[in-house]
Design a protein around this motif. Sequence first.
Motif, short mmCIF file in Angstrom:
data_model
loop_
_atom_site.label_atom_id
_atom_site.label_comp_id
_atom_site.label_asym_id
_atom_site.label_seq_id
_atom_site.Cartn_x
_atom_site.Cartn_y
_atom_site.Cartn_z
N TYR A 70 13.03 14.81 18.68
CA TYR A 70 13.34 15.91 17.77
C TYR A 70 13.66 15.42 16.35
O TYR A 70 14.27 16.14 15.58
CB TYR A 70 14.52 16.71 18.32
N ASN A 71 13.27 14.18 16.05
CA ASN A 71 13.55 13.65 14.71
C ASN A 71 12.65 14.27 13.65
O ASN A 71 11.48 14.54 13.91
CB ASN A 71 13.33 12.13 14.68
N TRP A 72 13.21 14.40 12.49
CA TRP A 72 12.41 14.74 11.30
C TRP A 72 11.82 13.44 10.79
O TRP A 72 12.46 12.41 10.85
CB TRP A 72 13.34 15.33 10.23
N PRO A 73 10.61 13.45 10.25
CA PRO A 73 10.07 12.20 9.72
C PRO A 73 10.91 11.66 8.57
O PRO A 73 11.64 12.42 7.93
CB PRO A 73 8.68 12.59 9.22
N THR A 74 10.78 10.38 8.33
CA THR A 74 11.49 9.76 7.20
C THR A 74 10.75 10.11 5.91
O THR A 74 9.64 10.65 5.95
CB THR A 74 11.51 8.23 7.36
N ASP A 75 11.34 9.75 4.79
CA ASP A 75 10.75 10.04 3.48
C ASP A 75 9.32 9.48 3.39
O ASP A 75 8.40 10.17 2.97
CB ASP A 75 11.64 9.40 2.39
N ASN A 76 9.16 8.24 3.81
CA ASN A 76 7.86 7.56 3.73
C ASN A 76 6.80 8.21 4.63
O ASN A 76 5.61 8.12 4.35
CB ASN A 76 8.04 6.10 4.13
N GLU A 77 7.25 8.83 5.71
CA GLU A 77 6.30 9.44 6.64
C GLU A 77 6.09 10.93 6.37
O GLU A 77 5.08 11.50 6.79
CB GLU A 77 6.76 9.21 8.08
N PHE A 78 7.04 11.52 5.70
CA PHE A 78 6.95 12.95 5.43
C PHE A 78 5.89 13.25 4.36
O PHE A 78 5.06 14.15 4.53
CB PHE A 78 8.31 13.51 4.98
N LEU A 138 -1.11 12.26 -5.98
CA LEU A 138 -0.23 13.06 -5.12
C LEU A 138 0.77 12.16 -4.40
O LEU A 138 0.45 10.99 -4.11
CB LEU A 138 -1.08 13.82 -4.09
N PRO A 139 1.95 12.68 -4.11
CA PRO A 139 2.96 11.85 -3.43
C PRO A 139 2.43 11.31 -2.10
O PRO A 139 1.83 12.05 -1.31
CB PRO A 139 4.13 12.80 -3.22
N TRP A 140 2.67 10.04 -1.86
CA TRP A 140 2.24 9.39 -0.62
C TRP A 140 3.35 8.44 -0.19
O TRP A 140 4.52 8.76 -0.42
CB TRP A 140 0.88 8.68 -0.87
N THR A 141 3.01 7.28 0.37
CA THR A 141 4.06 6.35 0.79
C THR A 141 4.44 5.44 -0.38
O THR A 141 3.77 5.44 -1.41
CB THR A 141 3.57 5.46 1.96
N SER A 142 5.49 4.64 -0.17
CA SER A 142 5.95 3.77 -1.25
C SER A 142 4.96 2.64 -1.52
O SER A 142 4.97 2.07 -2.61
CB SER A 142 7.33 3.22 -0.90
N ASP A 171 -2.82 8.43 -13.77
CA ASP A 171 -2.16 9.16 -12.68
C ASP A 171 -1.21 8.27 -11.88
O ASP A 171 -0.18 8.73 -11.39
CB ASP A 171 -3.21 9.76 -11.74
N VAL A 172 -1.56 6.99 -11.78
CA VAL A 172 -0.67 6.06 -11.08
C VAL A 172 0.66 5.98 -11.83
O VAL A 172 1.74 6.02 -11.23
CB VAL A 172 -1.33 4.65 -10.98
N LEU A 173 0.57 5.90 -13.15
CA LEU A 173 1.79 5.82 -13.97
C LEU A 173 2.61 7.11 -13.84
O LEU A 173 3.84 7.07 -13.78
CB LEU A 173 1.45 5.57 -15.44
N ARG A 174 1.90 8.24 -13.78
CA ARG A 174 2.61 9.52 -13.62
C ARG A 174 3.35 9.56 -12.28
O ARG A 174 4.47 10.04 -12.19
CB ARG A 174 1.63 10.69 -13.71
N MET A 175 2.69 9.06 -11.26
CA MET A 175 3.31 9.07 -9.93
C MET A 175 4.54 8.18 -9.91
O MET A 175 5.54 8.51 -9.28
CB MET A 175 2.29 8.63 -8.87
N GLU A 176 4.47 7.07 -10.62
CA GLU A 176 5.63 6.17 -10.69
C GLU A 176 6.84 6.85 -11.33
O GLU A 176 7.97 6.57 -10.99
CB GLU A 176 5.26 4.92 -11.49
N GLU A 177 6.55 7.75 -12.25
CA GLU A 177 7.64 8.50 -12.89
C GLU A 177 8.21 9.55 -11.92
O GLU A 177 9.33 9.99 -12.08
CB GLU A 177 7.14 9.21 -14.16
#
Lengths: 290, 127
Positions: A70-78, A138-142, A171-177
């Motif tokens: 019943y766990n919610w995924p972690t940030d990296n997996e969500f 788009l947001p993805w993993t770290s 876009d990579v730079l934007r995602m880093e922000e």
Amino acid sequence: MKILFLLLFSFNSLAQNSTTLPQEKELDVVDFQNVKDVLKKDGLMQEVQKKKKEVLKIKEIRSDEEKKLYNWPTDNEFWPIATEYWLVKQAPTLMWDFDRPDYGLTQSFASILKTVGYIQKRFRLLAIDSPSPAHLSLPWTSDELCLVFSVPFARSMDLSKLEISLLLLEDVLRMEEGWLKDFATPANLKDLLGSNFKDKKPDLTPIFEVSKGYTKFIQEKGFSFQQQFTITKKMSAILKPHPELWNAYVRLLGKIDRLVKGNQVFSSYVKLYPSPEMQIRWLAPEEKIL
Amino acid sequence: MKALWLFLLLSINVGAEVKAVGVFYFNPFLGHVHQSPARRSPSLTTIQCGHPLKVIEDPNVTVSDEWSYVSVADWKGFVWKKHLTTKRPDCFQSRYPKFYDALSLDLAELFYWGRLHDHWEEGVAKP
């Protein structure tokens, strides 16, 4: 004979007085203390305790394992799930399920990343057949990037692989922000990530809110002038040691500026990325006042 | 003479059998077994991460380096080679089964999600 009877009687009465009652004897048999003593002597009590502990441990492990379901995924997996969920929901508008040739963009983008120092960075690209968004991270993993680019946008300006790669680098730079991620993150998401919802009704509204957030950002909010200024300056700093890339970037912004001013289909570009004209100005060398 | 060659060729073809290469596991979140080895070829069935697939070699079927010819249930079709692993993968669905269930994906969503994994182009900036 009488004497023998008397003797027997007296022995019997004596025996009855001195020994325990039959009921008491029965109690003796089920005297738990006695049983306990015997068990103690045989070491069986320790064995029982050991077994009890083992059973308890197994029950705990099983309960933990059941709870984990019943766990919610972690940030990296969500975030990959949330992003893919949005892409799936937007399939009819983004039109990514289309026939296209292999543009060889993967190698070109990997080469640019390597040149500017993003070594070992993993990425995934998705080509879309819709004119908007022209390009987006788009947001993805770290440790992995997720990028989308529009084939009609690239085709209408006859962009080279290098030019598309430069746009994606922006876009990579934007995602880093983290601007898009911050905008799309619902207030309660941080508390839910990695939490457990056993015995509760799973609340998946955050994943739907993330989807709404992406759409709202792309269609309505967009990046601010200040954010665009930050990115343009960063791009300039990163590309300065590579004059051929820097020049290609300036030429690219010029192409985009002409496209968005002259082609109605791409006029919404400036809503998301204001403004190519200003970006060119920010890149121009500062005039020295004597 | 021609008839003899034809007979020999046919007999070789008939003699060639479908060979099992081994059991592999599907790695992405969701995906498709395709009718032909092409990104947009129709889907025979949708499969999810961890699904075992028997990779086969059929002398009558030519496959490029990028695709594997697989047998799954009653289907024989094609899967991206990059989507297969030899060991059972640690899938999102098995790590978060209740969360996954709660997503309640309908058939169209499952289909498109699988399609999405056919379209991703993955890369790495190697030193």
